[in-house]
Design an enzyme around this catalytic site. Structure first.
Site, PDB file in Angstrom:
ATOM      1  N   SER A 196      -0.108   9.282   1.916  1.00  0.00           N
ATOM      2  CA  SER A 196       1.577   9.290   1.892  1.00  0.00           C
ATOM      3  C   SER A 196       1.559  10.715   1.036  1.00  0.00           C
ATOM      4  O   SER A 196       0.907  10.763  -0.269  1.00  0.00           O
ATOM      5  CB  SER A 196       1.623   7.633   1.472  1.00  0.00           C
ATOM      6  OG  SER A 196       2.663   8.180   1.476  1.00  0.00           O
ATOM      7  N   TYR A 221       2.675   0.870  -3.822  1.00  0.00           N
ATOM      8  CA  TYR A 221       2.307   1.492  -2.481  1.00  0.00           C
ATOM      9  C   TYR A 221       2.153   3.276  -3.553  1.00  0.00           C
ATOM     10  O   TYR A 221       1.034   3.061  -3.145  1.00  0.00           O
ATOM     11  CB  TYR A 221       3.352   2.040  -2.054  1.00  0.00           C
ATOM     12  CG  TYR A 221       3.217   2.280  -0.665  1.00  0.00           C
ATOM     13  CD1 TYR A 221       2.678   1.372   0.626  1.00  0.00           C
ATOM     14  CD2 TYR A 221       4.227   3.721  -0.362  1.00  0.00           C
ATOM     15  CE1 TYR A 221       2.882   2.481   1.461  1.00  0.00           C
ATOM     16  CE2 TYR A 221       3.465   4.377   0.513  1.00  0.00           C
ATOM     17  CZ  TYR A 221       3.065   3.271   2.081  1.00  0.00           C
ATOM     18  OH  TYR A 221       2.655   4.392   2.977  1.00  0.00           O
TER      19      TYR A 221
END
Ligand code: NAD
Length: 259
Positions: A141, A154
């Site tokens: 990401s 995350y």
């Protein structure tokens, strides 16, 4: 057809980004295994993609060693080997660190990191045995490179995937196994749709402001990245022919993050 006769296992492919990668890979001639916690969704996606001659649904919780071993064995048996692994299954939980529940922290790290490790280990064992090389792709990401508030596990997990990919690149090279990371910006999948009201609540702003001022503020054009943008990047990594492209991470984010 850039993936003719290749076999790809894609985790979390019953939905969102993984599902679109599966569609693009079938279009390019690959046989794909849709490995997902959601067995009904995995089976339905496999049927949508043309059924057993092209795609197979496999039930797999990527955090469970036995399920990963069994699912990967089933995939390898169905299509006689594995050439590409896309470790894509993931979740998101937003919360400030001082309030973060330890169980939720561990769950997120386990899906993203244990899942990547377990599927990688099973894929590498088969790829080394086959001796025809391979490509391992991690769904990172922009949060593999950059941080956002409320996303501690995350961001930690997505940074960790870059480290794992570099180790796989070094260990896999002698077997012509490459490892790379795709780092998308925000893509409107169920994972992101869920976050919009959650972030609005945490930050005390409207959902429209979350999209404009939080998610897309730093992009060059205020646009979401699409599932197709990510799938084309996966195709590029998967079809690359040599060890020249390994241990890398590529950001696909409308310029949100520039290296
Ligand atoms: P999604 O929610 O649409 O799909 C995620 C899939 O993973 C679902 O089918 C779900 O059933 C599956 N899954 C969840 N836990 C699992 C487990 N333990 N075992 C097996 N499967 C499991 O989400 P998405 O947006 O397509 O996300 C896919 C990946 O892309 C994730 O790793 C996510 O972090 C990453 N990503 C997403 C975005 C985005 O903006 N959507 C941006 C960057 C990276």
């Amino acid at each position: 057809m850039r993936l003719q006769n290749k076999v790809a296992v894609i985790t979390g492919a019953a939905s969102g980004i993984g599902k679109d990668i599966a569609m693009v890979f079938v279009r390019e001639g690959a046989k794909v295994v849709i490995a997902d916690l959601n067995q009904a969704g995995a089976d339905a996606t496999a049927i949508e993609l043309g059924g057993p001659s092209k795609a197979l649904g496999v039930a797999m919780d990527v955090t469970n060693e036995d399920q990963v071993e069994a699912g990967m064995a089933k995939a390898i048996k169905a299509y006689d080997g594995i050439d590409i692994l896309i470790s894509n299954a993931g979740i998101q939980t937003v919360m400030p660190i001082d309030q973060f529940d330890f169980g939720k922290w561990k769950q997120l790290l386990s899906i993203h990191l244990d899942g990547a490790f377990l599927t990688t280990r099973a894929a590498l064992r088969q790829m080394y045995k086959q001796g025809r090389g391979g490509s391992i792709i991690y769904m990172g990401s922009v949060h593999s490179k950059e941080a956002s508030a409320l996303k501690a596990p995350y961001v930690a997990a997505k940074h960790g995937l870059i480290g794992l990919a570099k180790v796989v690149a070094k260990e896999g090279a002698a077997h012509k196994v490459r490892a790379n990371v795709i780092c998308p910006g925000f893509v409107r999948t169920p994972l992101v749709e869920k976050q919009i009201p959650e972030q609005a609540k945490e930050l005390g702003i409207s959902e429209a402001e979350v999209i404009k001022n939080v998610m897309l503020r730093e992009t060059v054009d205020g646009e979401f990245t699409t599932v197709d943008d990510v799938a084309e990047t996966a195709l590029f990594f998967a079809s690359f022919a040599s060890n020249a492209l390994t241990g890398q991470s590529l950001v696909v984010s409308h310029g949100w993050f520039m290296q």
